[in-house]
Write a protein that holds these residues in place. Sequence first.
Motif, mmCIF file in Angstrom:
data_model
loop_
_atom_site.group_PDB
_atom_site.id
_atom_site.type_symbol
_atom_site.label_atom_id
_atom_site.label_comp_id
_atom_site.label_asym_id
_atom_site.label_seq_id
_atom_site.Cartn_x
_atom_site.Cartn_y
_atom_site.Cartn_z
ATOM 1 N N MET A 212 21.388 22.781 5.848
ATOM 2 C CA MET A 212 20.933 24.173 5.994
ATOM 3 C C MET A 212 21.881 24.985 6.871
ATOM 4 S SD MET A 212 18.098 23.962 4.231
ATOM 5 C CE MET A 212 16.960 25.268 4.650
ATOM 6 N N THR A 213 23.118 24.548 6.999
ATOM 7 C CA THR A 213 24.037 25.166 7.955
ATOM 8 C C THR A 213 25.063 26.080 7.308
ATOM 9 O OG1 THR A 213 25.522 23.264 7.824
ATOM 10 C CG2 THR A 213 23.805 23.203 9.518
ATOM 11 N N HIS A 214 25.024 26.217 5.987
ATOM 12 C CA HIS A 214 26.045 26.982 5.284
ATOM 13 C C HIS A 214 25.429 28.184 4.561
ATOM 14 C CE1 HIS A 214 28.157 23.300 6.100
ATOM 15 N NE2 HIS A 214 29.264 23.750 5.568
ATOM 16 N N ARG A 215 26.183 29.245 4.545
ATOM 17 C CA ARG A 215 25.770 30.467 3.872
ATOM 18 C C ARG A 215 25.791 30.269 2.362
ATOM 19 N NH1 ARG A 215 28.923 36.190 5.010
ATOM 20 N NH2 ARG A 215 28.142 37.402 3.231
ATOM 21 N N SER A 216 24.782 30.785 1.671
ATOM 22 C CA SER A 216 24.687 30.630 0.217
ATOM 23 C C SER A 216 25.231 31.865 -0.481
ATOM 24 C CB SER A 216 23.230 30.420 -0.205
ATOM 25 O OG SER A 216 22.664 29.274 0.376
ATOM 26 N N TYR A 217 25.873 31.643 -1.614
ATOM 27 C CA TYR A 217 26.277 32.766 -2.456
ATOM 28 C C TYR A 217 25.056 33.220 -3.257
ATOM 29 C CZ TYR A 217 31.082 31.403 -1.387
ATOM 30 O OH TYR A 217 32.257 31.103 -0.743
ATOM 31 N N PRO A 218 24.675 34.497 -3.159
ATOM 32 C CA PRO A 218 23.456 34.937 -3.831
ATOM 33 C C PRO A 218 23.602 34.976 -5.341
ATOM 34 C CG PRO A 218 24.577 36.803 -2.805
ATOM 35 C CD PRO A 218 25.311 35.560 -2.367
ATOM 36 N N THR A 219 22.510 34.693 -6.030
ATOM 37 C CA THR A 219 22.493 34.821 -7.476
ATOM 38 C C THR A 219 22.496 36.295 -7.864
ATOM 39 O OG1 THR A 219 21.246 34.333 -9.490
ATOM 40 C CG2 THR A 219 19.955 34.657 -7.493
ATOM 41 N N VAL A 220 23.094 36.618 -8.993
ATOM 42 C CA VAL A 220 23.137 38.007 -9.447
ATOM 43 C C VAL A 220 21.785 38.468 -9.975
ATOM 44 C CG1 VAL A 220 25.590 37.867 -10.009
ATOM 45 C CG2 VAL A 220 23.899 37.391 -11.781
#
Length: 714
Positions: A212-220
């Motif tokens: 849970m330590t990494h930023r997620s790329y958001p879905t479009v």
Amino acid sequence: MAEWTRAALAAPAIALCAAAVAPGAAEAKITRIEIAKVEPAFGGKSFGSVGAYERVTGKAYGEVDPLEPGNAVIQDIGLAPRNARGLVEYVTDIDILRPADRSKGNGILLLEVLNRGRKLAFNYFHVGAGGNEAELNALAKPGDLLLMQQGYSMVWLGWQADMLPGAGRLMLDVPVARHPDGSPVTGVVRSEFAPTAPTFVQNLSSGWFTTMTHRSYPTVETDNRKPLADGFLPSLTVRAKEQEPRVAIPNTEWSFGACPNGGEAKPSDTQICLPAGFQPGRLYELIYRAKDPLVMGLGYAAIRDFGSFAKRAAKDDAGTANPVYRADNRAIVIGASQSGRLIRSFLYLGFNRDEAGSQVFDGAMPHIGGGLMPLNVRFSQPGRAWGQQVDHLYPAYEFPFSYARMHDPITGRRQGLLDRCQETGTCPKLFHTATSLEVWEGRQSLGLTDPMGTRDVADPASVRTFIFASTQHGAAGLPLPTAEPFGLCQQQPNPNPHTYSMRALLTALTGWVRDGVEPPDSIKPRIADGTLVAIDQVRFPAIPANAYGNVKRPAVRFIGQGNPLHALDFGPDFRAGEQSGVITREPPTASPRSYGVLVPQADADGSDIGGLRSIFQRVPIGTYTAWNLFRAGRFEDGFCNFNGSFIPFARTRQERNDAHDPRLSIEERFPSKDAYVAAMRAATSAMVAERVLLPEDARALVGQAEAEGIRLAP
């Protein structure tokens, strides 16, 4: 090629052409540092002639010229916003340890590349160091502080822009890539989830190593049942092992959202909900269309620019003094695992040459970091790794594999990791260190041989390679678990340490970099002497089930498996030869032909023959292997990630005969305490002569044997 891909590729060229007709760009570099705090380190403790240390924390502000040839390789640099001078900006946290009187230091800046936000150098160089992530970053359990005794100045900075704050992590702030009209950049992303406990929700970035330590790329699009304009629909699959067929989970059974208790999901563009639950021991693979990639390759520039500033700049543009400046500074970059791979990629992409054309790091020590780092990729996921079961299909092991330049018959390319720095005369003196696990599980043999594994390949003159025999990725902490299950593995993990070898080798590398003292020769398994072989040639003994030391263990199952490597095709816009570009094909397709991955040969005990053998292998109390197998319900019989095995010897001849153990007992090896102490004294003396053990460590190890007698447990 999809239209969005063409637009993304065209945009950098348009931006660069526009900038080319503008007035000359300003020089790009670290322009400003802000010192937030200077405080005594380690409670004001003094370290002999070096004296006391100070800890300096703050931020560094950098600017990158996108037109400079050394920066042009940075993916999406042409889609990053620019300041009034036409430069791309970033900000990084910095953390420094320095002698309070810098003239008393040893003249070496030791820049550690953080591992997923963690400082690990003390663990590898200090006896007794440890702690959780927050304690590591706070330097709360620093061990014996050898680095301070020897007078190093330590430098850390943020380089991984997708890290989330917390636990003392150092952050790097970089821009999001956007098209010239301001519209978002989009692309395909594959996320692999391998939970170790049941859960209903995963962050889109969550993985075996990223949690849970990494930023997620958001879905479009948060509606996973709604096709995009081009017909694309996200997909979720599950399988019990990497090599098994994927089973589709219908889009009606999951959603983009959060449902902590498995109930109705609250929509989220960075999380996934599975009401049936994500189960441990299963691989879940999500393929979705994401937006807003970070210009992650600026992490390379941050390391380059701050490394160069720390080494040679007296002050920043505003006159703020460089907190580690000495006129005679030399710089060595170190990093372990993920960070070791970054160092190799940093060199390969030419970042050891700063924008003024000068060499940045004089020395480099990538540890347990075979392969490369896909930092410079659109929608990069640098927290992912490699493995036989987990993260098997992420970019990590593309050719070239070795520092020497050679031909790859599978891709047809001729390359070496030092090509660019050799062209510019900016290669550092380099110690490549790795554990035997990297050979077994991480295909490290490809850095020692030609790509097909038919012949040994010599290191370039500026490189030494040291493979630590019979060691796992990171030595298991003590005490070991005493009852099954042994974590996720079938056997107890391997506590054979790297620390003593790492201390001696860093000392030797420093002498090479600073004083020109010729270092030890490489120590590694080789095809020529039969210590590096095909997996089906390994002669591993039959080690039976036992209860030595009142710990029940199953029989060791050597099933002759490895971690094969095939060239992976991530689509036409991924530049495998540079570990850069845009991934358009997920999952990737694999070439039918595999590389020649080899492994170390075993001795009669099952430990490695070739490589740098530690004191605990030279005077052993058990078998140390660089591989272990997952237990039932957890990818059973696959390589247990990053774990080796420890199987003790019987204490007496009778005990081993009762167990039908072919390995000699401790009693047969060391009939008395005096025999054990003599063996320790002889082995440590030999290691000091080989320059792989420090004299003070040899004295301590012999003293421990004299005081405590024969070791009966790790």
